[in-house]
Design a protein around this motif. Structure first.
Motif, mmCIF file in Angstrom:
data_model
loop_
_atom_site.group_PDB
_atom_site.id
_atom_site.type_symbol
_atom_site.label_atom_id
_atom_site.label_comp_id
_atom_site.label_asym_id
_atom_site.label_seq_id
_atom_site.Cartn_x
_atom_site.Cartn_y
_atom_site.Cartn_z
ATOM 1 N N GLU A 90 0.833 -1.207 0.000
ATOM 2 C CA GLU A 90 0.000 0.000 0.000
ATOM 3 C C GLU A 90 0.867 1.256 0.000
ATOM 4 O O GLU A 90 0.574 2.233 -0.691
ATOM 5 N N ARG A 91 1.950 1.215 0.786
ATOM 6 C CA ARG A 91 2.857 2.374 0.800
ATOM 7 C C ARG A 91 3.519 2.558 -0.561
ATOM 8 O O ARG A 91 3.688 3.673 -1.038
ATOM 9 N N ARG A 92 3.885 1.432 -1.161
ATOM 10 C CA ARG A 92 4.517 1.492 -2.482
ATOM 11 C C ARG A 92 3.513 1.992 -3.522
ATOM 12 O O ARG A 92 3.864 2.724 -4.441
ATOM 13 N N LEU A 93 2.250 1.588 -3.352
ATOM 14 C CA LEU A 93 1.197 1.994 -4.276
ATOM 15 C C LEU A 93 1.005 3.504 -4.274
ATOM 16 O O LEU A 93 0.780 4.126 -5.308
ATOM 17 N N GLN A 94 1.133 4.107 -3.090
ATOM 18 C CA GLN A 94 0.920 5.547 -2.974
ATOM 19 C C GLN A 94 2.028 6.345 -3.661
ATOM 20 O O GLN A 94 1.876 7.537 -3.898
ATOM 21 N N GLN A 95 3.140 5.685 -3.932
ATOM 22 C CA GLN A 95 4.252 6.381 -4.587
ATOM 23 C C GLN A 95 4.240 6.147 -6.098
ATOM 24 O O GLN A 95 5.117 6.616 -6.808
ATOM 25 N N ARG A 96 3.235 5.400 -6.582
ATOM 26 C CA ARG A 96 3.225 5.006 -7.991
ATOM 27 C C ARG A 96 2.120 5.744 -8.740
ATOM 28 O O ARG A 96 1.016 5.880 -8.243
ATOM 29 N N THR A 97 2.410 6.210 -9.945
ATOM 30 C CA THR A 97 1.411 6.949 -10.725
ATOM 31 C C THR A 97 0.796 6.106 -11.842
ATOM 32 O O THR A 97 -0.204 6.506 -12.420
ATOM 33 N N ASN A 98 1.408 4.945 -12.140
ATOM 34 C CA ASN A 98 0.858 4.035 -13.152
ATOM 35 C C ASN A 98 0.478 4.756 -14.449
ATOM 36 O O ASN A 98 -0.679 4.771 -14.862
ATOM 37 N N PRO A 99 1.444 5.402 -15.126
ATOM 38 C CA PRO A 99 1.108 6.147 -16.351
ATOM 39 C C PRO A 99 0.742 5.215 -17.508
ATOM 40 O O PRO A 99 1.337 4.161 -17.683
ATOM 41 N N LYS A 100 -0.253 5.608 -18.285
ATOM 42 C CA LYS A 100 -0.659 4.871 -19.485
ATOM 43 C C LYS A 100 -0.838 5.864 -20.622
ATOM 44 O O LYS A 100 -1.315 6.979 -20.400
ATOM 45 N N GLY A 101 -0.446 5.474 -21.802
ATOM 46 C CA GLY A 101 -0.553 6.404 -22.921
ATOM 47 C C GLY A 101 -0.744 5.701 -24.249
ATOM 48 O O GLY A 101 -0.383 4.538 -24.410
ATOM 49 N N THR A 102 -1.334 6.430 -25.197
ATOM 50 C CA THR A 102 -1.532 5.918 -26.550
ATOM 51 C C THR A 102 -1.196 7.014 -27.555
ATOM 52 O O THR A 102 -1.614 8.163 -27.381
ATOM 53 N N ILE A 103 -0.423 6.661 -28.556
ATOM 54 C CA ILE A 103 -0.143 7.570 -29.667
ATOM 55 C C ILE A 103 -0.574 6.864 -30.954
ATOM 56 O O ILE A 103 -0.110 5.759 -31.252
ATOM 57 N N SER A 104 -1.484 7.491 -31.691
ATOM 58 C CA SER A 104 -1.984 6.916 -32.934
ATOM 59 C C SER A 104 -1.706 7.885 -34.082
ATOM 60 O O SER A 104 -2.017 9.071 -33.979
ATOM 61 N N VAL A 105 -1.102 7.367 -35.140
ATOM 62 C CA VAL A 105 -0.767 8.181 -36.316
ATOM 63 C C VAL A 105 -1.396 7.525 -37.539
ATOM 64 O O VAL A 105 -0.977 6.435 -37.959
ATOM 65 N N GLY A 106 -2.439 8.159 -38.114
ATOM 66 C CA GLY A 106 -3.094 7.634 -39.302
ATOM 67 C C GLY A 106 -2.374 8.062 -40.570
ATOM 68 O O GLY A 106 -2.064 9.234 -40.756
ATOM 69 N N ILE A 107 -2.099 7.106 -41.440
ATOM 70 C CA ILE A 107 -1.324 7.362 -42.665
ATOM 71 C C ILE A 107 -2.184 7.033 -43.886
ATOM 72 O O ILE A 107 -2.759 5.948 -43.976
ATOM 73 N N ASP A 108 -2.263 7.962 -44.818
ATOM 74 C CA ASP A 108 -2.994 7.764 -46.067
ATOM 75 C C ASP A 108 -1.992 7.399 -47.162
ATOM 76 O O ASP A 108 -1.192 8.227 -47.598
#
Length: 528
Positions: free
Chosen positions: A93-111
């Motif tokens: 629980e203490r370790r959890l409070q120090q964690r931000t758990n970042p998540k991200g998505t980058i999408s690039v559409g190409i024609d």
């Protein structure tokens, strides 16, 4: 799992082997005293249920920890494990409070439609059409982070930006989640953006039974057109150990009813779904096969048909490093055309590249979308990825060897001393086994063997363990349990961090036999 009787028998056997009074040579006597003391310390720990429980959980480090002296002596091993798990949860629980758990998505559409459509007759007279034009026509970026406030409350901040053909916008959202009990949680969401007005939402999750749960999401979207309410409810149930059934009802924007069955096993993932809604109604079936290899290779295919047309998709994904998974999917549809979707998952980040190849069903587009990624992947894997991973593994192994060098040296000296002390006992065991035509270990090696021609440049790293193995023979039997053999008397690890095996050439009833056993594999000889 060893019983007290098994511990006593092993203790007596090792005491007879290492007792200082059995050795007259001063050097052997000194080595025997050291090993005898180690055996005695080990027996003291394992014969006491409390210290054994501490050792099982913490290892040797646990025996040196402060605070265990206040633990009541009457506590059982199970109670000590519960106490440890409670302390571990608090640390988590203490370790959890120090964690931000970042998540991200980058999408690039190409024609990339100009690669194939440019061969149409209408392109012949267009000036400057000798080179195909490939352009990025849309992008999407989203990111979220979590901030644990207490053991039950979490704040989630997320945002996204999108652009298509020069027009775009973005939004930012804040959600507050509270775990109300072991059966459920609730979440409040607030959002705002430049394309849409403020958003207020409420999401509730609840386990109805051990095999059934429900999720409800209510939202109010404010815009220049007024308030647009929305409600989504999902009811899910475990149909069996590997199968889930879902019923979804969505009211408001794009109202629909959806039902699906998902079966997920160790080797496959199967989904069938049907939706009735405005504007889209469809049926979908998909199958994914999971290969049981170290690269976690998966191949998949799906068919989706509805009011919007028909789409067939097929593709594969594979692990290319410890934290990265690369996948490619070919999408062929009417009237959508042909597209290639490339996806890279790197830890909690996702990079997505949908490439639109043509608006028509052209066999050439399907062929190049299928073969092109395969050729590029195998070339990159052989020329770039494989050499990089090999070099990375070598660096990690070198680092591990350096950090454990002194410990391994000590283990090696102990093993060599143990082998010298075993000589007399082994001589007597061999005489007894020869008299009854029993089990005699002719040769035994432990370490890294190279049998694959593709690894012929790698160095063999083995040690001779003939004497220690013969010393373990009792009543013409050799029994080794499921544990690393580096911990056996007279053994040590000759190649830290690498795969090891035990190779034994033995004689039983006057006949020679050979057996190969993995490091953590149980071994019992003679074989039945």
């Amino acid at each position: 799992q060893a019983s007290q009787d098994e511990l006593k028998a092993a203790y007596r056997r090792l005491c007879m082997l290492y007792h200082p009074d059995k050795h007259r040579d001063p050097e052997l006597k000194t080595q025997a005293e050291r090993l005898f003391n180690l055996v005695h310390q080990a027996y003291e720990v394992l014969s006491d249920p409390q210290t054994r429980a501490i050792y099982d959980i913490y290892g040797r480090r646990g025996l040196e920890m402060e605070g265990w002296e206040v633990v009541e002596r009457k506590r059982t091993a199970a109670e000590i494990r519960e106490e440890f798990e409670r302390l571990q949860r608090e640390r988590e629980e203490r370790r959890l409070q120090q964690r931000t758990n970042p998540k991200g998505t980058i999408s690039v559409g190409i024609d990339a439609t100009d690669l194939f459509d440019r061969y149409d007759e209408e392109y012949e007279d267009v000036p400057g059409s000798s080179f195909p034009q490939i352009e990025i026509n849309k992008m999407h970026i989203s990111q979220s982070i979590e901030a644990p406030l207490t053991s039950t409350d979490t704040a989630i901040l997320s945002g996204n930006l999108s652009t298509q053909n020069g027009n775009g916008g973005g939004s930012i959202n804040l959600a507050l989640r509270r775990v109300t009990s072991a059966k459920g949680w609730g979440e409040l969401e607030f959002g705002a953006g430049d394309l849409h007005g403020p958003l207020f939402g409420l999401k509730i999750f609840r386990n109805l039974t051990p095999r059934c749960f429900i999720t409800t999401n209510c939202a109010l979207q404010f815009s220049s057109r007024g308030v647009r309410p929305g409600l989504t409810t999902v009811l899910a149930r475990n149909l069996d150990k590997n199968t889930m059934g879902y019923l979804q009802w969505r009211w408001g924007i794009q109202s629909a009813m959806n039902t699906s069955i998902v079966r997920d096993t160790k080797t496959s993932h199967f989904t069938v779904a049907m939706q009735l809604g405005i504007p889209h109604s469809f049926m979908m079936i998909s199958y994914q096969h999971k290969f049981q290899d170290e690269d976690q290779t998966r191949v998949k295919g799906s068919l989706k048909a509805g009011f919007f047309g028909t789409i067939v998709e097929y593709g594969a994904e594979r692990k290319i490093s410890r934290h990265s998974v690369l996948g490619a999917t070919v999408s062929v549809g009417v009237p959508q055309g042909v597209s290639l979707k490339i996806k890279l998952n790197r830890a909690s980040q996702t990079y997505f590249f949908p490439v639109h190849l043509t608006d028509q069903l052209l066999p050439s587009a399907v062929f190049y979308a299928t073969v092109g990624p395969l050729v590029i992947y195998f070339a990159m894997h052989r020329l770039v990825i494989k050499p990089y991973l090999r070099a990375q593994k070598e660096r990690e192994l070198e680092k591990q060897r350096e950090s454990t060098a002194s410990d391994i040296l000590q283990k090696k000296q102990e093993a060599e001393a143990a082998v010298r002390l075993m000589q007399e006992s082994v001589r007597r065991i061999i005489e007894a086994e020869e008299a009854r035509m029993g089990l005699i270990v002719v040769n035994a090696w432990y370490g890294k063997f190279v049998n694959d021609n593709s690894k012929k440049n790698e160095k063999v790293k083995v040690i001779d363990v003939t004497v220690p193995l013969q010393c373990l023979v009792k009543d013409s039997k050799l029994i080794l349990t499921e544990a690393s053999k580096a911990g056996l008397p007279g053994f040590y690890d000759p190649c830290v961090g690498e795969e090891k095996s035990l190779k034994v050439l033995y004689q039983f009833r006057g006949v020679l036999h050979q057996v190969m056993s993995a490091d953590n594999e149980a071994l019992r000889i003679p074989k039945q």
